[in-house]
Write a protein that holds these residues in place. Structure first.
Motif, PDB file in Angstrom:
ATOM      1  N   ILE A 269       0.836  -1.193   0.000  1.00  0.00           N
ATOM      2  CA  ILE A 269       0.000   0.000   0.000  1.00  0.00           C
ATOM      3  C   ILE A 269       0.873   1.246   0.000  1.00  0.00           C
ATOM      4  O   ILE A 269       1.861   1.326   0.735  1.00  0.00           O
ATOM      5  CB  ILE A 269      -0.951  -0.018   1.207  1.00  0.00           C
ATOM      6  N   TYR A 270       0.480   2.209  -0.827  1.00  0.00           N
ATOM      7  CA  TYR A 270       1.192   3.478  -0.954  1.00  0.00           C
ATOM      8  C   TYR A 270       0.202   4.625  -0.824  1.00  0.00           C
ATOM      9  O   TYR A 270      -0.986   4.479  -1.103  1.00  0.00           O
ATOM     10  CB  TYR A 270       1.879   3.581  -2.327  1.00  0.00           C
ATOM     11  N   ILE A 271       0.715   5.774  -0.436  1.00  0.00           N
ATOM     12  CA  ILE A 271      -0.046   7.024  -0.464  1.00  0.00           C
ATOM     13  C   ILE A 271       0.733   8.010  -1.318  1.00  0.00           C
ATOM     14  O   ILE A 271       1.947   8.162  -1.160  1.00  0.00           O
ATOM     15  CB  ILE A 271      -0.269   7.593   0.946  1.00  0.00           C
ATOM     16  N   MET A 272       0.054   8.674  -2.235  1.00  0.00           N
ATOM     17  CA  MET A 272       0.695   9.695  -3.074  1.00  0.00           C
ATOM     18  C   MET A 272      -0.155  10.959  -3.048  1.00  0.00           C
ATOM     19  O   MET A 272      -1.321  10.956  -2.638  1.00  0.00           O
ATOM     20  CB  MET A 272       0.840   9.203  -4.516  1.00  0.00           C
ATOM     21  N   ASP A 273       0.442  12.060  -3.470  1.00  0.00           N
ATOM     22  CA  ASP A 273      -0.322  13.288  -3.629  1.00  0.00           C
ATOM     23  C   ASP A 273      -1.370  13.076  -4.714  1.00  0.00           C
ATOM     24  O   ASP A 273      -1.223  12.222  -5.592  1.00  0.00           O
ATOM     25  CB  ASP A 273       0.599  14.445  -4.012  1.00  0.00           C
ATOM     26  N   ALA A 274      -2.417  13.864  -4.691  1.00  0.00           N
ATOM     27  CA  ALA A 274      -3.519  13.687  -5.638  1.00  0.00           C
ATOM     28  C   ALA A 274      -3.086  13.880  -7.084  1.00  0.00           C
ATOM     29  O   ALA A 274      -3.771  13.413  -8.001  1.00  0.00           O
ATOM     30  CB  ALA A 274      -4.657  14.635  -5.297  1.00  0.00           C
ATOM     31  N   ASP A 275      -1.961  14.550  -7.313  1.00  0.00           N
ATOM     32  CA  ASP A 275      -1.459  14.728  -8.678  1.00  0.00           C
ATOM     33  C   ASP A 275      -0.491  13.624  -9.090  1.00  0.00           C
ATOM     34  O   ASP A 275       0.113  13.686 -10.160  1.00  0.00           O
ATOM     35  CB  ASP A 275      -0.790  16.096  -8.826  1.00  0.00           C
ATOM     36  N   GLY A 276      -0.336  12.607  -8.240  1.00  0.00           N
ATOM     37  CA  GLY A 276       0.528  11.475  -8.551  1.00  0.00           C
ATOM     38  C   GLY A 276       1.953  11.608  -8.050  1.00  0.00           C
ATOM     39  O   GLY A 276       2.743  10.676  -8.183  1.00  0.00           O
ATOM     40  N   LYS A 277       2.281  12.719  -7.437  1.00  0.00           N
ATOM     41  CA  LYS A 277       3.655  12.949  -6.972  1.00  0.00           C
ATOM     42  C   LYS A 277       3.847  12.419  -5.553  1.00  0.00           C
ATOM     43  O   LYS A 277       2.907  12.213  -4.809  1.00  0.00           O
ATOM     44  CB  LYS A 277       3.979  14.436  -7.031  1.00  0.00           C
ATOM     45  N   ASN A 278       5.107  12.209  -5.213  1.00  0.00           N
ATOM     46  CA  ASN A 278       5.544  11.867  -3.853  1.00  0.00           C
ATOM     47  C   ASN A 278       4.900  10.595  -3.293  1.00  0.00           C
ATOM     48  O   ASN A 278       4.397  10.594  -2.167  1.00  0.00           O
ATOM     49  CB  ASN A 278       5.270  13.034  -2.902  1.00  0.00           C
ATOM     50  N   PRO A 279       4.924   9.485  -4.035  1.00  0.00           N
ATOM     51  CA  PRO A 279       4.392   8.239  -3.463  1.00  0.00           C
ATOM     52  C   PRO A 279       5.272   7.742  -2.319  1.00  0.00           C
ATOM     53  O   PRO A 279       6.499   7.808  -2.394  1.00  0.00           O
ATOM     54  CB  PRO A 279       4.420   7.274  -4.648  1.00  0.00           C
ATOM     55  N   ARG A 280       4.656   7.281  -1.272  1.00  0.00           N
ATOM     56  CA  ARG A 280       5.403   6.709  -0.146  1.00  0.00           C
ATOM     57  C   ARG A 280       4.744   5.402   0.277  1.00  0.00           C
ATOM     58  O   ARG A 280       3.530   5.268   0.296  1.00  0.00           O
ATOM     59  CB  ARG A 280       5.466   7.677   1.029  1.00  0.00           C
TER      60      ARG A 280
END
Length: 359
Positions: free
Chosen positions: A203-214
């Motif tokens: 599972i990952y979380i990214m910014d709504a624009d697709g940037k900075n997945p963690r």
């Protein structure tokens, strides 16, 4: 929560059921209605005219839904199959009499796991339309030994943002492998999703624009189907940590540092979704047999739970409306359609049971 004739994606509706039941006597329509009436009433079919439909989500204002479906095809098409004709596409529909569904995916490839943005002006979904060939290589898959269903994670599956007319706004993921199972945070600033980019379903979380997945999960085994809690502080998801094809439920914080297991039994427990109160989830379980998935309500703090559905056949992929007053789920035994369709019922949240059930 797209499939070819023989495989299912992780989010799909398990329309091909595993053999073996729970040994329960099928109840009459009157018995089902009486048992279910504590929490759900006014059950009605929400999708019609599809070969199969499922995994639906409400719009932020609760007036429409987005879902995946395989259209009914003219008989002549079956005489000469076309590529991807059995794959899910994404549709929206207003919840109004006579409203006609509208396809918002491209019509190519396989699609799954659509979700409205909190502002209601766009949506996201997973799609392979940039590499739609059914002969494309597959990555890992999930399935139960001896069963008829199998969930695949196609290479080339990425998350896309589209407007309500189906125009692609942006490709949000472009990592190798499978990216799907996405949903927004309540404030619309982040998207939580599942990816195989590191070689395992995590599972990952990214910014709504697709940037900075963690990356949020780090244990071996598939983790997927994640959703933010209504306050955005916790997440719920399913996992196959033991590698025994028996999915279990977990709750965690958004940093991934406070994971807690909610189920630990010999059943497949999956498709968890938050109620607006932030304390309860609803999910599907195979504890009554792999041909008879049923819905259960659980308090995530106490693990106390209660059975919601009693109809013979598959009931799964449940979601609540934004106001918590309606429940929508996928079922293949309630309507006149032979295959899976979406159903909606009025929902009442009674006080949760005081003790956890014995497992």
């Amino acid at each position: 929560m797209s499939f070819t004739a023989s495989v299912l994606l992780v989010c799909t509706a398990l329309t091909a059921q595993a053999h073996g039941g729970g040994g329960e006597r099928p109840l009459s329509a009157e018995e089902v209605a009486k048992l279910e009436s504590k929490h759900i009433t006014n059950v009605r079919q929400a999708t019609f005219g599809f070969f199969r439909a499922g995994e639906g989500y409400f719009s932020p204002d609760g007036k429409s839904i987005v879902f995946q479906a395989v259209p009914n095809l003219p008989e002549s098409i079956f005489l000469k199959p076309r590529p991807n004709q059995y794959e899910y596409q994404i549709f929206t529909a207003e919840l109004a009499p006579g409203a006609k569904p509208k396809r918002v995916s491209t019509g190519e490839g396989a699609c799954t796991c659509a979700f409205f943005a909190p502002d209601g002006n766009s949506l996201i979904f997973g799609s392979t339309h940039l590499s739609p060939s059914p002969a494309a290589p597959k990555s890992a898959a999930y399935g139960r030994s001896g069963s008829r269903y199998r969930w695949s994670f196609p290479e080339g599956m990425d998350i896309f943002q589209a407007d309500l007319n189906g125009e692609i706004i942006k490709r949000l993921t472009d990592a190798d492998g499978y990216d799907a199972e996405g949903s927004y945070s309540p404030d619309g600033k982040q998207i939580i999703f599942t990816s195989h980019r590191d070689g395992d379903g995590e599972i990952y979380i990214m910014d709504a624009d697709g940037k900075n997945p963690r990356r949020i999960t780090h244990a071996k085994g598939y983790d997927g189907g994640p959703f933010f809690s209504p306050d955005g502080k916790r997440i719920i998801y399913r996992s196959d940590r033991k590698g025994d094809d028996l999915l279990q439920l977990f709750v965690n914080n958004v940093e991934g540092t406070d994971e807690r297991q909610l189920t630990d039994d010999k059943s497949v427990n999956w498709g968890p979704y938050w109620h607006r109160d932030g304390r309860h989830i609803i999910y599907a379980t195979s504890r009554h047999g792999h041909s008879n998935y049923e819905l259960y309500l659980m308090n995530v703090d106490t693990k106390a739970e209660e059975r919601i559905t009693f109809h013979d056949g598959f009931d799964g992929l449940p979601v609540f409306s934004p106001d918590g007053k309606q429940l929508m789920w996928t079922s293949n035994g309630r309507g006149t359609d032979r295959n899976s369709q979406l159903f909606i019922a009025d929902f009442t949240l009674d006080p949760a049971p005081q003790t956890a059930s014995n497992r």
